[in-house]
Design a protein around this motif. Structure first.
Motif, PDB file in Angstrom:
ATOM      1  N   VAL A   1      31.874  38.734  17.224  1.00 41.64           N
ATOM      2  CA  VAL A   1      30.564  38.680  16.591  1.00 41.64           C
ATOM      3  C   VAL A   1      29.665  37.762  17.424  1.00 41.64           C
TER       4      VAL A   1
ATOM      5  N   ASP B   1      36.005  38.841  15.182  1.00 42.59           N
ATOM      6  CA  ASP B   1      36.008  37.399  15.459  1.00 42.59           C
ATOM      7  C   ASP B   1      34.672  36.795  15.036  1.00 42.59           C
ATOM      8  N   GLY B   2      34.663  36.236  13.826  1.00 43.32           N
ATOM      9  CA  GLY B   2      33.467  35.562  13.320  1.00 43.32           C
ATOM     10  C   GLY B   2      33.718  34.078  13.131  1.00 43.32           C
ATOM     11  N   LEU B   3      34.482  33.489  14.070  1.00 43.62           N
ATOM     12  CA  LEU B   3      34.807  32.058  13.941  1.00 43.62           C
ATOM     13  C   LEU B   3      33.581  31.198  14.237  1.00 43.62           C
ATOM     14  N   VAL B   4      33.047  31.315  15.455  1.00 43.83           N
ATOM     15  CA  VAL B   4      31.797  30.607  15.794  1.00 43.83           C
ATOM     16  C   VAL B   4      30.944  31.494  16.693  1.00 43.83           C
TER      17      VAL B   4
ATOM     18  N   ASN C   1      27.930  32.842  11.722  1.00 44.64           N
ATOM     19  CA  ASN C   1      28.741  33.819  12.455  1.00 44.64           C
ATOM     20  C   ASN C   1      29.791  34.418  11.509  1.00 44.64           C
TER      21      ASN C   1
ATOM     22  N   VAL D   1      29.178  36.243  20.120  1.00 45.91           N
ATOM     23  CA  VAL D   1      29.861  35.800  21.355  1.00 45.91           C
ATOM     24  C   VAL D   1      31.344  35.625  21.028  1.00 45.91           C
ATOM     25  N   PRO D   2      32.228  35.807  22.003  1.00 44.93           N
ATOM     26  CA  PRO D   2      33.633  35.525  21.730  1.00 44.93           C
ATOM     27  C   PRO D   2      33.773  34.029  21.425  1.00 44.93           C
ATOM     28  N   SER D   3      34.421  33.711  20.323  1.00 46.21           N
ATOM     29  CA  SER D   3      34.571  32.296  19.968  1.00 46.21           C
ATOM     30  C   SER D   3      35.336  31.579  21.069  1.00 46.21           C
TER      31      SER D   3
END
Ligand SMILES: NC(=O)C1=CN([C@@H]2O[C@H](COP(=O)(O)OP(=O)(O)OC[C@H]3O[C@@H](n4cnc5c(N)ncnc54)[C@H](O)[C@@H]3O)[C@@H](O)[C@H]2O)[C@H](O)CC1
Ligand SMILES: [K+]
Length: 498
Positions: free
Chosen positions: A150, A118-121, A59, A152-154
């Motif tokens: 990205v 938002d590419g956290l998870v 992600n 899904v919302p983390s």
């Protein structure tokens, strides 16, 4: 029809597709789609401030490559590296394009960003967000810039829509390959904002969907249209057993919803006070004032609506038993559901049943905790349908419909304007009218929710509405569906609720 899948289903399809493609192809497709949505949202890319929140998995890789594309077009891109590791090639690509890097503690840029990615998870997440992800997700949601999630919302469970702890509240979610169930079902849907799908070539490898959302064409195809030979009996006669001396309005609204939704005839059966009110409002209804709690003398109907405002006393119980003893489909709502919770033997019948509870009523029916139901709506509505052996429509934000087989649909036309007294009674009338016209419980519930949501949007038009206003707007909603007006497809996106 919009179809959605669980994280496991998506992962399975991705594995098959990935094996057929050169390494890294899918991530490049994802990044290209992401960058294009971001560029569109920004309007002008050159000189814009973009912050990437980068987790340790793929992600984060998607975010880095999208950042590279935006940096190449002149955006000032800063990557906040939140994980214990970082997608190496993606990071190099970003740096080569002129991007910069910040540590997870250096978050000043977030509040100044025009856009936060938002590419956290993504679908690899498990459980509540850990630190520093949780803090970053919350900071992004509270920042003034646009937030693009990205995939899904983390913090949102991609498979269920469940949110445990912190999650990123997005303006837009750019999802890869296919919709995830958690983006369509609340609370996840609220965090996702508008959902944009990026085609990465996954479609041929997807299994049977987890849930489906009917679109306008599906509803148009299912809604009954009177033919040349139709008379009022063929168009469907609906019986309504609702209202009491305390609650007369529920009867008026349920009958109104049914008449506006095209029932050939509505037969209303009730006590003296609601009878007077229904007669005053709806001269079209055929009315029986009941002397005893039985519908034996009401005349032939093709379906019943049972319960809105009915009360839960002995009289109401006997009337419910009499309706449920019939051999036609019955929609049970409101006080009817409370009666079922008190006496489950009422449900022993062979003709179809459609229950339309909100979370509190479902809790009473199944013994589950109300807060647990709200947190995991899809799982609970499926469990209830399977356990009770009937179709269940769970009202609330993102209305869900489940069959005992596990098949489930989510309605996308709802809006928060509908959360006002009496709108549920109107929904019973609409779905009941569709049952009387021959739709299955599953189709009547899903089309009823769709039309009801659309009527709510037309009645509200950006301002508070009344339940009676929703009933009045039902014909216009049906016209919107059947005439192919673009209103139903261009539903206003959910606004960011802060
Ligand atoms: N696989 C593909 O074909 C494609 C994937 N795409 C993108 O990849 C993600 C899924 O990536 P994956 O590496 O499997 O997992 P994630 O990046 O979602 O996260 C794994 C990462 O996060 C850590 N983690 C897990 N849970 C938590 C938590 N609760 N708190 C903190 N950290 C957590 C875990 O340790 C791992 O290191 C998918 O969503 C797409 O965005 C594609 O774009 C296309 C192809
Ligand atoms: K994400």
């Amino acid at each position: 029809m919009r179809t959605a899948y669980t994280a496991d289903q998506i992962r399975g399809a991705e594995r098959t597709l990935m094996a057929r493609l050169p390494e890294g192809t899918l991530m490049q497709r994802a990044a290209a789609g992401l960058a294009s949505v971001c560029a569109h949202l920004l309007g002008q890319v050159y000189g814009s401030r973009v912050v990437l929140l980068v987790g340790s998995g793929d992600n984060g890789g998607d975010a880095l490559y999208a950042g590279q594309r935006l940096a190449r077009r002149g955006a000032r891109v800063v990557a906040v590296l939140a994980g214990s590791k970082t997608h190496e090639a993606g990071l190099r690509a970003l740096l080569d394009a002129g991007g910069r890097v910040a540590g997870p503690g250096d978050t000043r840029e977030i509040d100044a960003a025009d856009l936060i990615l938002d590419g956290l998870v993504g679908i690899g997440a498990s459980g509540a967000l850990r630190e520093p992800y949780a803090r970053l997700a919350e900071q992004a949601g509270a920042a003034p810039g646009l937030v693009v999630a990205v995939d899904v919302p983390s913090g949102v469970d991609a498979s269920t829509g469940r949110v445990e702890g912190a999650a990123a509240r997005a303006t837009v979610t750019v999802t890869m390959g296919a919709y995830k169930t958690g983006l369509l079902v609340d609370p996840g849907a609220k965090f996702a904002g508008r959902v944009e799908l990026v085609d990465i070539g996954l479609a041929p490898y997807l299994p049977e969907p987890d849930v489906a959302a009917l679109g306008r064409d599906d509803v148009a195809g299912l809604l009954p249209r009177p033919g040349a030979e139709s008379d009022k009996y063929r168009r469907g006669v609906l019986g309504v057993a609702a209202g009491s001396h305390l609650y007369t309005g529920a009867a008026v609204l349920a009958v109104g919803g049914a008449l506006r939704a095209g029932a050939g005839m509505v037969r209303y059966a009730g006590a003296e006070e609601p009878v007077a009110q229904v007669r005053a409002h709806w001269p079209e209804a055929v009315i029986t004032q009941l002397r005893r709690p039985s519908v034996d003398d009401v005349g032939r109907v093709q379906a019943w609506v049972l319960g809105p405002g009915l009360g839960t006393d002995e009289w109401a119980h006997e009337l419910a038993a009499s309706v449920l003893a019939s051999d036609v489909p019955v929609l049970v709502d409101a006080d009817g559901l409370t009666l079922l919770a008190l006496d489950s033997a009422l449900l022993r019948r062979t003709a179809p049943v459609l229950l339309t509870p909100h979370a509190g009523e479902l809790a009473r029916l199944t013994g589950a905790d109300r807060a647990d139901i709200e947190a995991d709506r899809l799982r609970h509505v499926r469990a209830a349908a399977a356990e009770l052996g009937v179709t269940v429509l769970l009202k609330g934000s993102t209305t869900l419909v489940a069959e005992p087989s596990g098949a489930a649909r989510v309605n996308v036309t709802g809006s928060s304007w509908l959360a006002t007294g009496g709108t549920g009674d109107v929904l019973s009338g609409i779905a009941g009218a569709l049952l009387a016209q021959g739709l299955s419980t599953y189709d009547a519930a899903s089309c009823g929710a769709y039309v009801h949501g659309l009527a709510g949007r037309l009645a509200a038009d950006g301002a508070p509405l009344t339940a009676a206003g929703v009933a009045t707007a039902v014909p216009a909603a049906i016209r919107t569906v059947t005439s192919g007006s673009t209103l139903a497809e261009n539903l206003p996106s959910r606004s960011r609720e802060r």
